[in-house]
Design an enzyme around this catalytic site. Structure first.
Site, PDB file in Angstrom:
ATOM      1  N   GLY A  60       0.680  -1.192   0.025  1.00  0.00           N
ATOM      2  CA  GLY A  60       0.079   0.009   0.069  1.00  0.00           C
ATOM      3  C   GLY A  60       0.965   1.205  -0.009  1.00  0.00           C
ATOM      4  O   GLY A  60       1.951   1.174   0.378  1.00  0.00           O
ATOM      5  N   GLN A  65       2.428  10.514   1.382  1.00  0.00           N
ATOM      6  CA  GLN A  65       3.798   9.902   1.457  1.00  0.00           C
ATOM      7  C   GLN A  65       4.540  10.365   0.130  1.00  0.00           C
ATOM      8  O   GLN A  65       5.633  10.427   0.149  1.00  0.00           O
ATOM      9  CB  GLN A  65       3.875   8.404   1.519  1.00  0.00           C
ATOM     10  CG  GLN A  65       3.360   7.644   2.623  1.00  0.00           C
ATOM     11  CD  GLN A  65       3.455   6.136   2.759  1.00  0.00           C
ATOM     12  OE1 GLN A  65       2.297   5.803   2.353  1.00  0.00           O
ATOM     13  NE2 GLN A  65       4.486   5.622   3.426  1.00  0.00           N
ATOM     14  N   CYS A 110       7.129   0.771   7.231  1.00  0.00           N
ATOM     15  CA  CYS A 110       6.644   1.976   6.519  1.00  0.00           C
ATOM     16  C   CYS A 110       7.755   2.496   5.726  1.00  0.00           C
ATOM     17  O   CYS A 110       8.796   2.816   5.927  1.00  0.00           O
ATOM     18  CB  CYS A 110       6.111   3.076   7.363  1.00  0.00           C
ATOM     19  SG  CYS A 110       5.136   4.209   6.544  1.00  0.00           S
ATOM     20  N   LEU A 111       7.143   2.751   4.304  1.00  0.00           N
ATOM     21  CA  LEU A 111       8.184   3.297   3.232  1.00  0.00           C
ATOM     22  C   LEU A 111       8.695   4.622   3.620  1.00  0.00           C
ATOM     23  O   LEU A 111       9.622   5.077   3.145  1.00  0.00           O
ATOM     24  CB  LEU A 111       7.261   3.390   1.935  1.00  0.00           C
ATOM     25  CG  LEU A 111       6.873   1.950   1.298  1.00  0.00           C
ATOM     26  CD1 LEU A 111       5.989   2.304   0.252  1.00  0.00           C
ATOM     27  CD2 LEU A 111       7.959   1.211   1.091  1.00  0.00           C
ATOM     28  N   HIS A 153      -3.527   1.039   8.144  1.00  0.00           N
ATOM     29  CA  HIS A 153      -2.284   1.787   8.145  1.00  0.00           C
ATOM     30  C   HIS A 153      -2.163   2.983   7.227  1.00  0.00           C
ATOM     31  O   HIS A 153      -1.856   4.146   7.579  1.00  0.00           O
ATOM     32  CB  HIS A 153      -1.281   0.649   7.371  1.00  0.00           C
ATOM     33  CG  HIS A 153       0.056   1.116   7.438  1.00  0.00           C
ATOM     34  ND1 HIS A 153       1.386   0.764   8.224  1.00  0.00           N
ATOM     35  CD2 HIS A 153       0.672   2.029   6.559  1.00  0.00           C
ATOM     36  CE1 HIS A 153       2.224   1.438   7.853  1.00  0.00           C
ATOM     37  NE2 HIS A 153       2.057   2.286   6.955  1.00  0.00           N
ATOM     38  N   GLU A 154      -2.913   2.730   6.224  1.00  0.00           N
ATOM     39  CA  GLU A 154      -3.038   3.820   5.089  1.00  0.00           C
ATOM     40  C   GLU A 154      -3.889   4.845   5.514  1.00  0.00           C
ATOM     41  O   GLU A 154      -3.508   6.102   5.229  1.00  0.00           O
ATOM     42  CB  GLU A 154      -3.384   3.386   3.792  1.00  0.00           C
ATOM     43  CG  GLU A 154      -2.448   2.295   3.162  1.00  0.00           C
ATOM     44  CD  GLU A 154      -1.288   2.313   3.086  1.00  0.00           C
ATOM     45  OE1 GLU A 154      -0.460   1.119   3.336  1.00  0.00           O
ATOM     46  OE2 GLU A 154      -0.663   3.313   3.195  1.00  0.00           O
ATOM     47  N   HIS A 157      -2.344   7.304   7.735  1.00  0.00           N
ATOM     48  CA  HIS A 157      -1.520   8.256   6.807  1.00  0.00           C
ATOM     49  C   HIS A 157      -2.456   9.293   6.496  1.00  0.00           C
ATOM     50  O   HIS A 157      -1.853  10.575   6.484  1.00  0.00           O
ATOM     51  CB  HIS A 157      -0.788   7.753   5.507  1.00  0.00           C
ATOM     52  CG  HIS A 157       0.424   6.907   5.975  1.00  0.00           C
ATOM     53  ND1 HIS A 157       1.418   7.570   6.584  1.00  0.00           N
ATOM     54  CD2 HIS A 157       0.857   5.734   5.795  1.00  0.00           C
ATOM     55  CE1 HIS A 157       2.558   6.361   6.638  1.00  0.00           C
ATOM     56  NE2 HIS A 157       1.969   5.486   6.130  1.00  0.00           N
TER      57      HIS A 157
HETATM   58  C1  NB4 Z   1       2.356  -0.774   4.653  1.00  0.00           C
HETATM   59  C2  NB4 Z   1       2.004  -2.281   5.237  1.00  0.00           C
HETATM   60  C3  NB4 Z   1       2.690  -2.369   6.494  1.00  0.00           C
HETATM   61  C4  NB4 Z   1       1.814  -3.257   7.514  1.00  0.00           C
HETATM   62  C5  NB4 Z   1       2.822  -6.494   5.328  1.00  0.00           C
HETATM   63  C6  NB4 Z   1       3.721  -6.281   3.988  1.00  0.00           C
HETATM   64  C7  NB4 Z   1       5.384  -4.857   3.096  1.00  0.00           C
HETATM   65  C8  NB4 Z   1       4.034  -1.907   3.304  1.00  0.00           C
HETATM   66  C9  NB4 Z   1       3.828  -0.534   4.129  1.00  0.00           C
HETATM   67  C10 NB4 Z   1       0.536  -2.994   6.695  1.00  0.00           C
HETATM   68  C11 NB4 Z   1       0.596  -2.292   5.611  1.00  0.00           C
HETATM   69  C12 NB4 Z   1       3.901   0.455   3.098  1.00  0.00           C
HETATM   70  C13 NB4 Z   1       2.356   2.393   3.102  1.00  0.00           C
HETATM   71  C14 NB4 Z   1       5.257  -5.689   2.110  1.00  0.00           C
HETATM   72  C15 NB4 Z   1       4.747  -6.936   2.101  1.00  0.00           C
HETATM   73  C16 NB4 Z   1       3.982  -9.232   1.194  1.00  0.00           C
HETATM   74  C17 NB4 Z   1       3.391  -9.310  -0.161  1.00  0.00           C
HETATM   75  C18 NB4 Z   1       4.098  -9.847  -2.421  1.00  0.00           C
HETATM   76  C19 NB4 Z   1       5.296 -10.138  -3.416  1.00  0.00           C
HETATM   77  C20 NB4 Z   1       6.527  -8.469  -2.019  1.00  0.00           C
HETATM   78  C21 NB4 Z   1       5.256  -8.279  -1.167  1.00  0.00           C
HETATM   79  C22 NB4 Z   1       5.932  -8.034   0.183  1.00  0.00           C
HETATM   80  F1  NB4 Z   1       6.379  -5.386   0.982  1.00  0.00           F
HETATM   81  N1  NB4 Z   1       4.428  -4.904   4.030  1.00  0.00           N
HETATM   82  N2  NB4 Z   1       5.817  -3.521   2.782  1.00  0.00           N
HETATM   83  N3  NB4 Z   1       5.375  -2.308   3.785  1.00  0.00           N
HETATM   84  N4  NB4 Z   1       3.559   1.735   3.597  1.00  0.00           N
HETATM   85  N5  NB4 Z   1       3.849  -7.104   3.129  1.00  0.00           N
HETATM   86  N6  NB4 Z   1       4.849  -7.822   1.213  1.00  0.00           N
HETATM   87  N7  NB4 Z   1       4.471  -9.619  -1.097  1.00  0.00           N
HETATM   88  O1  NB4 Z   1       3.594  -2.337   2.195  1.00  0.00           O
HETATM   89  O2  NB4 Z   1       4.480   2.604   4.358  1.00  0.00           O
HETATM   90  O3  NB4 Z   1       1.921   3.325   3.904  1.00  0.00           O
HETATM   91  O4  NB4 Z   1       5.896  -8.741  -3.506  1.00  0.00           O
HETATM   92 NI    NI Z   2       3.116   3.652   5.666  1.00  0.00          NI
END
Ligand code: NB4
Ligand code: NI
Length: 188
Positions: A60, A65, A110-111, A153-154, A157
Site C-alpha cells: 500500500g 507519502q 513503513c516506506l 495503516h493507509e 497516513h
Molecule cells: C504498508 C504495510 C505495513 C503493514 C505487510 C507487508 C510490506 C508496506 C507498508 C500493513 C501495511 C507501506 C504504506 C510488504 C509486504 C507481502 C506481499 C508480495 C510480493 C512483495 C510483497 C511483500 F512489501 N508490508 N511492505 N510495507 N506503507 N507485506 N509484502 N509480497 O507495504 O508505508 O503506507 O511482493
Molecule cells: Ni506507511
C-alpha cells in the site's frame, strides 16, 4: 513513475497533517496521482522492476507519502499473498469494525520510516469501509486479515498517524486483549 526519492520520510510535516478530501469529478492531477500510487505498489512487487528502480516493496501507499495531503491511497495484493485486491480509494472511511483486534506478529514497517520499530500494532480484525472510486461511485467493502490491516495503516497516513504511534512504548510486545495475530513473512 514514483521512485523512492519521491517518498517523504519521518520528520516531514506532511506526514503529521490531516489530508484534504478530494473533489469530484476528479481533476486530471488527482486521477494521475491515484494511478501513480497504484503503479508504485504494483512495480514494487515486481522483482525485476523493484531491482531495476531500487523500489522498497509495498502492499500500500498513501498520497501524503509523496507529499500530497489528499485523501487518496492505493492497495495491491496479488494472489501470492492469497488475497486478490488491487484498488485506489478516494475519501475512504471505516463505517464499522469488529470488537476483535488483530496484529502482524512480525510487526509493521513503513516506506516513510527508514528504521525498524519492533512491536505489535493493534488493528481492528474486520472492518467495513466506504470510499469513492475514480468515477466518484461509492464502493462499500468488508475487509479482514492483511487487507484490513493495510487499509487501517493507509487511512492513518491520511490522518497524520504513523504505525509506531500505536505501539506500547513501555512494552512493545505486550499481549493485545482480544486479538488474533497474523503470522506473515516479515513485514518489509
Ligand atoms: C504498508 C504495510 C505495513 C503493514 C505487510 C507487508 C510490506 C508496506 C507498508 C500493513 C501495511 C507501506 C504504506 C510488504 C509486504 C507481502 C506481499 C508480495 C510480493 C512483495 C510483497 C511483500 F512489501 N508490508 N511492505 N510495507 N506503507 N507485506 N509484502 N509480497 O507495504 O508505508 O503506507 O511482493
Ligand atoms: Ni506507511
Amino acid at each position: 513513475m514514483i521512485r523512492m526519492k519521491d517518498i517523504i520520510r519521518e520528520g516531514h510535516p506532511t506526514l503529521r497533517e490531516r489530508a484534504e478530501e478530494v473533489k469530484f469529478p476528479l481533476s486530471e492531477e488527482d486521477r494521475k496521482l491515484g494511478e501513480d500510487l497504484l503503479e508504485y505498489v504494483v512495480n514494487s512487487q515486481d522483482d525485476e522492476l523493484a531491482e531495476k528502480y531500487d523500489l522498497r516493496p509495498g502492499v500500500g501507499i498513501a498520497a501524503p507519502q509523496v507529499n500530497q495531503a489528499k485523501r487518496i491511497f492505493a492497495l495491491h495484493f496479488d494472489n501470492s499473498t492469497g488475497e486478490n485486491l488491487s484498488l485506489v480509494v478516494f475519501n475512504p472511511k471505516i463505517v464499522s469494525h469488529s470488537v476483535e483486534k488483530t496484529y502482524l506478529a512480525a510487526g509493521e514497517g513503513c516506506l516513510s520510516v527508514d528504521r525498524a520499530v519492533p512491536g505489535y500494532v493493534p488493528r481492528y480484525a474486520r472492518i467495513t469501509i466506504k470510499a469513492l472510486n475514480f468515477d466518484g461511485e461509492e464502493i462499500k467493502m468488508r475487509l479482514k486479515g492483511l487487507p484490513a490491516i493495510a487499509f487501517q495503516h493507509e487511512l492513518d497516513h491520511l490522518n497524520g498517524v504513523m504505525f509506531f504511534d500505536h505501539i506500547d512504548s513501555k512494552n512493545p510486545f505486550a499481549e493485545i486483549e482480544n486479538a488474533i495475530p497474523i503470522e506473515r513473512d516479515s513485514a518489509e
